[in-house]
Design an enzyme around this catalytic site. Structure first.
Site, PDB file in Angstrom:
ATOM      1  N   LEU B  76      -6.602   8.028  -8.479  1.00 43.85           N
ATOM      2  CA  LEU B  76      -7.126   6.659  -8.442  1.00 43.85           C
ATOM      3  C   LEU B  76      -7.327   6.036  -9.814  1.00 43.85           C
ATOM      4  O   LEU B  76      -8.232   5.231 -10.008  1.00 43.85           O
ATOM      5  CB  LEU B  76      -8.447   6.589  -7.660  1.00 43.85           C
ATOM      6  CG  LEU B  76      -8.362   6.432  -6.155  1.00 43.85           C
ATOM      7  CD1 LEU B  76      -9.737   6.057  -5.583  1.00 43.85           C
ATOM      8  CD2 LEU B  76      -7.341   5.396  -5.724  1.00 43.85           C
ATOM      9  N   CYS B 133      -8.584   8.344   0.242  1.00 48.98           N
ATOM     10  CA  CYS B 133      -7.869   8.907  -0.899  1.00 48.98           C
ATOM     11  C   CYS B 133      -8.198  10.375  -1.069  1.00 48.98           C
ATOM     12  O   CYS B 133      -9.338  10.744  -1.323  1.00 48.98           O
ATOM     13  CB  CYS B 133      -8.197   8.169  -2.178  1.00 48.98           C
ATOM     14  SG  CYS B 133      -7.139   8.753  -3.515  1.00 48.98           S
TER      15      CYS B 133
HETATM   16  C1  LIG Z   1       1.897   8.053  -6.416  1.00 48.40           C
HETATM   17  C2  LIG Z   1       1.164   7.541  -5.234  1.00 48.40           C
HETATM   18  C3  LIG Z   1      -0.006   6.828  -5.405  1.00 48.40           C
HETATM   19  C4  LIG Z   1      -0.702   6.353  -4.313  1.00 48.40           C
HETATM   20  N1  LIG Z   1      -1.852   5.640  -4.518  1.00 48.40           N
HETATM   21  C5  LIG Z   1      -2.484   5.093  -3.464  1.00 48.40           C
HETATM   22  C6  LIG Z   1      -3.614   4.273  -3.650  1.00 48.40           C
HETATM   23  O1  LIG Z   1      -4.055   4.010  -4.760  1.00 48.40           O
HETATM   24  N2  LIG Z   1      -4.231   3.757  -2.565  1.00 48.40           N
HETATM   25  C7  LIG Z   1      -3.761   4.002  -1.300  1.00 48.40           C
HETATM   26  O2  LIG Z   1      -4.336   3.494  -0.338  1.00 48.40           O
HETATM   27  N3  LIG Z   1      -2.676   4.770  -1.087  1.00 48.40           N
HETATM   28  C8  LIG Z   1      -2.032   5.315  -2.142  1.00 48.40           C
HETATM   29  N4  LIG Z   1      -0.914   6.095  -1.926  1.00 48.40           N
HETATM   30  C9  LIG Z   1      -0.465   6.350  -0.548  1.00 48.40           C
HETATM   31  C10 LIG Z   1       0.637   5.382  -0.138  1.00 48.40           C
HETATM   32  O3  LIG Z   1       0.141   4.069  -0.147  1.00 48.40           O
HETATM   33  C11 LIG Z   1       1.157   5.738   1.269  1.00 48.40           C
HETATM   34  O4  LIG Z   1       0.072   5.665   2.174  1.00 48.40           O
HETATM   35  C12 LIG Z   1       1.724   7.142   1.341  1.00 48.40           C
HETATM   36  O5  LIG Z   1       2.416   7.443   0.149  1.00 48.40           O
HETATM   37  C13 LIG Z   1       2.668   7.358   2.531  1.00 48.40           C
HETATM   38  O6  LIG Z   1       3.798   6.556   2.470  1.00 48.40           O
HETATM   39  P1  LIG Z   1       5.226   7.073   1.871  1.00 48.40           P
HETATM   40  O7  LIG Z   1       5.546   8.367   2.515  1.00 48.40           O
HETATM   41  O8  LIG Z   1       6.181   5.966   2.210  1.00 48.40           O
HETATM   42  O9  LIG Z   1       5.026   7.194   0.398  1.00 48.40           O
HETATM   43  C14 LIG Z   1      -0.213   6.588  -3.008  1.00 48.40           C
HETATM   44  C15 LIG Z   1       0.968   7.300  -2.840  1.00 48.40           C
HETATM   45  C16 LIG Z   1       1.656   7.786  -3.919  1.00 48.40           C
HETATM   46  C17 LIG Z   1       2.910   8.569  -3.669  1.00 48.40           C
END
Ligand SMILES: Cc1cc2nc3c(=O)[nH]c(=O)nc-3n(C[C@H](O)[C@H](O)[C@H](O)COP(=O)(O)O)c2cc1C
Ligand SMILES: Cc1cc2nc3c(=O)[nH]c(=O)nc-3n(C[C@H](O)[C@H](O)[C@H](O)COP(=O)(O)OP(=O)(O)OC[C@H]3O[C@@H](n4cnc5c(N)ncnc54)[C@H](O)[C@@H]3O)c2cc1C
Ligand SMILES: Cc1cc2nc3c(=O)[nH]c(=O)nc-3n(C[C@H](O)[C@H](O)[C@H](O)COP(=O)(O)OP(=O)(O)OC[C@H]3O[C@@H](n4cnc5c(N)ncnc54)[C@H](O)[C@@H]3O)c2cc1C
Ligand SMILES: Cc1cc2nc3c(=O)[nH]c(=O)nc-3n(C[C@H](O)[C@H](O)[C@H](O)COP(=O)(O)O)c2cc1C
Ligand code: FES
Ligand code: FES
Lengths: 274, 299, 299, 274
Positions: B76, B133
């Site tokens: 975060l 998170c």
């Molecule tokens: C590098 C990274 C940082 C992330 N940071 C946040 C964040 O700050 N807040 C949040 O709600 N989700 C965060 N996520 C989660 C993504 O928003 C998403 O919920 C999750 O990656 C699943 O989707 P995906 O498989 O398409 O990546 C993060 C994901 C990644 C990979």
């Protein structure tokens, strides 16, 4: 004397499909990958990199970053060392095949008008420093002397490169070509011979750290290009950070604030040395 | 030839021009991805989660690739509420970008503070409460596992931003995700965002230690797709408010599966790093085939 | 040249010649895989979960491939306790195979019945209580989410089979797997088996319906590896009895990661279908590098 | 008359690495894959199959089952139709490359001494029936007449195969070669011309179902080879079941109890018809 703030990131990256023009082994572990240069791609400055998608990958692969080694209107060249699976697959990719890249990305080695530069390239760390050398104009720096070190003769590519620089010298750890010793020892040796105003370096972290200690000791500004594992390469995801101190301690991104940093802003003890 | 059917979606009081968003944490504060993704063409960008005070985040390495996706341990890192409002939010105002501000906090008072400060501002259409998170030291930042807390916080924030879309992003790392979704619905959420990353770990065989300093990380990308579809499907049977589905989307077909599972909109995360055309392709496919939407709720 | 270091492992009252087992549901009642895997060379085979009465199982399709693994919906098809004892268990008796009998039941009385019937028999070294099957109609067969139940059942069974290794196989689909593991430990389990499949779903884009008739299935294979390692690591910090780790193992390196995470033994499942030499290769690597064992508990 | 229980599974499967000897396109969608036969591999009976690992697969792939089309001391041949990703990848695999298989697996078309067999092969369903035809000895059956149907001329491989059977006839849905109509209509037509004691069939489920209805109507025993998605292919995982009724209703495995079944034991309405 300090050049802080002269490191710039003016890259305007795009997403392109290139074609493999040449893929040539340089040694057991090194190869030269020449790609067609996309027409719309802006001019990559020395120090910038492209973020390359491992081709034929059925599984999930993050893109891999590679510094620009050379570039003209038609081509972009990369110098690659086989490290893991991605660079192993890329080694086999044939002429004519498409390669998906994002670039150019990142900050550049600075222009230092009137200054005498000593550039230290270790292994594939040669790439951006070679590019600076062949590309530079008279106003970029006064002189540009490149020291290029590798483990042994077989990892040095003295042939096939355009060494029309102010001077390039070689070192090998085992003494099989050029100066015997590591590249920072060589730099020390060179430093005693001639005037140096600025040091550039790129290579493995332990080498960079040694170079930074050396530059500190001799009181010369030092710009260094770092590596880190990357995801977005756009400064968005905060995956690729290094700890920096410029007044405040904070994380900066290698992809977007770097890869070129003022060495004195880096918190060296936090950099992984493996 | 792309036909231009209306594919706008409504989440509570707000309409988005299409249901394709970029997930929080992927596109920074929105602007960063603009060299590759024309962000004004998206339904929305969800900006990186911000907290009241800025956070340094976790020491690197922060990203680790596995053959089926990625693990991350960003922790975060963010500029904090004040700097966000001052430096980041204005950047997008002139660009007609649909902005959803993602926020996280530890205590009720902090949520109140964030909501109060954001409420009078313009330049954004929605808020996403990141109650999930997994990558932080403070257990309190992962309180999305507690339904009562979820309901209370949702209500408190919604009261303060009645004219924005309030999304509540919940964690997959619970026994019964439907229960948490219901709590958000009861608290007045305009939609549920799901899923956040799945808790996972990998080890370095050389050192015998976890790759990340904090040990575990958040697993995302193709490997979590069947799990994300499952969770969205479970939520769709538990609540009647819209769902914003995500997790492992790497193709138009993957996105379609979320609409089948009951999602009203989707977010793209990890796979955008690999394929910057992904959101564009999904939007084009939906314009061409608006019937892909509203295929929801396979029983 | 394979060196032959001792790599035997002890689970409660029983020693197994090596810590490499085949997971329940993969090798049928043990014999079926013998054309490809010399089962007498394994630490153990865990036979397909049996229930008191035979079960027909779910209608096909029962298996579905995704790019990161497989979903299954077998539905606990099995011959039932009686036929198992009569027809299946004796097949392995002469073969010096380490047999672990996997059982599931709905009610306390059924667990008692199974334990009482199996207790006097020979031909097996251990029992694995499958308290975590996600693919069945009866909620009761998935009661591994309830710690009190887990503790009570473990105790009841252990009392009846004090001389066998009693493993309790728990589900990853819970908020706090450590809590469930602790319950099994408190009940007297000799080890925890983890993980069972992760609940997941996939949809058929043509029909807009789930692939499986029952909807969801159990996700296994490479895509669950980071999650399985995480769960095993969590369990290892919650209990002090041995852990039998599994989930997504497709290489010697994957197996090593489970030992790092704190496992005492491992089971191979889905990837055996792809690579029938997998167990053999892991056993050979352990003979050569017994230090791979006992690398456990990275903090 | 019934031959129930004459279907046998005597296969002793092994896990082998073969080499691609030939990979030849037969039409837009069909190709012939000839593999080196592993020395230790037992003789595959007609009806049995091999379980093949999609090569070069970085992602997770279950093995794919393919009936044996032909076999000699040196080679095993498969007739493959491009259906999805796996068969698309396999189509491109070059001569000399390794292929990982498990086999032979499954039950066989029965030996029916003194009987006149009518075999119905639809599309790639030809494979086991062709193999039965070329491999059979006088004691296996009295006569063996093979009807081979496809959508159109371009999916029929009349050249390059050894059609030294008692007779093979062709049908196409569009009439572009041989009988015009589907293969069961053709069977009906043939049945009226000559004596048939037993029917074998292999092909898409709707064809098999029509064939089963036909066989029932004319009161002739019918053996059918089924397809299903498979995982272990050893009868262990219970993934590949079909509902059968022989007294009791129960699931039996296509991989191990089948793929060849007595058609009258199958609960046809439960078989997917897509
Ligand atoms: C590098 C990274 C940082 C992330 N940071 C946040 C964040 O700050 N807040 C949040 O709600 N989700 C965060 N996520 C989660 C993504 O928003 C998403 O919920 C999750 O990656 C699943 O989707 P995906 O498989 O398409 O990546 C993060 C994901 C990644 C990979
Ligand atoms: C800005 C920048 C410029 C670069 N320029 C070049 C170049 O010109 N030529 C060149 O050969 N390489 C360059 N690299 C390094 C190159 O990106 C990695 O070697 C490559 O990504 C490895 O990919 P792989 O799939 O072969 O290895 P992997 O299998 O991914 O990795 C092999 C090992 O290297 C580690 N690793 C992977 N990527 C990195 C990384 N970026 N930094 C540190 N460790 C890593 C992995 O953790 C693993 O242990 C550069 C890196 C950066 C960040
Ligand atoms: C005993 C047996 C013998 C077979 N013999 C042959 C043969 O001789 N020649 C030949 O070309 N094919 C044969 N098949 C079918 C062949 O196995 C499938 O066509 C192949 O697995 C498809 O793989 P793919 O990766 O190309 O397609 P995928 O991408 O896996 O699948 C394409 C589509 O086909 C479906 N599908 C996949 N496998 C099967 C299956 N086994 N049954 C029904 N639907 C399926 C998928 O769900 C998907 O919709 C046989 C199948 C069995 C069970
Ligand atoms: C087809 C199939 C059937 C299974 N049947 C059972 C079962 O009967 N009992 C059980 O405890 N686990 C069963 N499992 C779960 C496995 O034993 C194992 O826990 C899981 O597949 C994770 O390991 P893997 O990723 O190596 O396959 C089954 C898994 C599969 C794929
Ligand atoms: S890789 Fe995303 S910020 Fe550098
Ligand atoms: S595929 Fe496993 S039983 Fe048939």
């Amino acid at each position: 004397m300090t050049f802080t703030n002269i490191i710039q990131n003016n890259a305007r990256p795009g997403h392109y499909e290139c074609t493999v023009i040449e893929n040539r082994a340089l040694s057991r572990r090194y190869y030269l990958l020449v790609l067609s240069r996309p027409r719309e791609m802006t001019n990559p400055e020395p120090g910038t990199f492209v973020h390359l998608l491992v081709p034929d990958a059925n599984r999930f692969y993050l893109r891999r970053p590679f510094s620009v080694l050379d570039c003209d209107d038609e081509t972009i060249s990369l110098l690659i060392v086989e490290k893991g699976e991605g660079t192993r697959i890329m080694r086999r990719i044939e002429k004519g095949r498409p390669i998906d890249i994002v670039g150019p990305l990142g900050s550049t080695f600075p222009k230092v008008p009137g200054k005498r530069v000593l550039a230290l390239g270790g292994g594939v760390g040669l790439a951006p420093l070679y590019y600076y050398g062949v590309r530079r104009e008279a106003k970029d720096c006064e002189t540009y002397r490149l020291l290029y070190g590798a483990r042994s003769r077989e990892d040095l590519f003295v042939d096939g490169f355009d060494w029309a620089l102010d001077g390039v010298s070689f070192s090998t750890d085992d003494g099989s070509h050029g100066f015997q010793g590591n590249i920072v020892e060589f730099a020390q040796h060179e430093f005693e011979q001639s005037q140096v105003d600025v040091i550039f370096s790129c290579g493995p972290n332990p080498m960079l750290k040694a170079a930074a200690e050396f530059a500190d000791r001799v009181g010369v500004p030092h710009y260094v290009s770092l590596e880190n594992r990357m995801a977005c390469a756009l400064g968005a995801c905060r995956s690729c950070v290094v700890l920096t101190r410029n007044g405040a301690i904070r994380y900066r991104t290698v992809c977007n604030d770097g890869p070129v940093f003022d060495a004195r802003e880096l918190v060296w003890k936090e950099l992984p040395q493996a | 030839m792309v036909t231009n059917n209306d594919i706008s979606v409504t989440l509570g009081p707000v309409t988005f021009k299409n249901p394709v968003f970029i997930a929080s944490g992927i596109c920074g504060y929105g602007e960063e991805y603009s060299p590759l993704v024309p962000i004004e063409e998206l339904g929305a960008v969800v900006t990186k989660t911000i907290t009241v005070r800025s956070r340094l985040g976790n020491p690197p390495p922060r990203i680790h690739e596995v053959p089926t996706g990625a693990l991350n341990s960003i922790g975060l890192e963010n500029v904090g509420l004040e700097a966000y409002i001052r430096d980041k939010l204005p950047l997008l105002r002139d660009k007609r970008v649909g902005v959803i501000v993602s926020i996280a906090a530890e205590f009720e008072e902090e949520f109140v503070e964030v909501a109060d400060k954001l409420a009078p501002l313009d330049g954004y259409k929605g808020l996403e409460l990141n109650l999930s998170c997994p990558n932080v030291e403070e257990e309190a930042l992962d309180h999305g596992r507690n339904p009562e807390f979820v309901e209370r916080i949702t209500r408190i924030v919604k009261e303060r931003v009645p004219d924005r879309a309030l999304l509540v992003k919940i964690t997959p790392n619970v026994t019964d995700i439907g229960e948490v979704a219901k709590a958000a619905e009861a608290g007045g959420a305009d939609g549920i965002s799901a899923i956040n990353t799945v808790v996972g770990v990998d080890f370095d065989l050389e050192t015998g230690k976890p790759i990340f300093h904090r040990g575990s990380g958040g697993y995302s990308g193709p490997g979590i797709l069947p799990i994300a579809l499952q969770k969205v499907w479970e939520i769709s049977r538990a609540v009647s408010i819209p769902i914003v589905g995500m997790g492992g989307i790497s193709s138009v077909d993957d996105a379609r599966k979320f609409f089948i599972a009951g999602a009203t909109a989707i977010q793209v995360g990890t796979s955008l790093w690999v394929d910057p055309e992904l959101t564009k392709n999904i939007i084009a496919a939906l314009h061409e085939h608006p019937e892909y939407l509203g295929t929801g709720t396979a029983e």
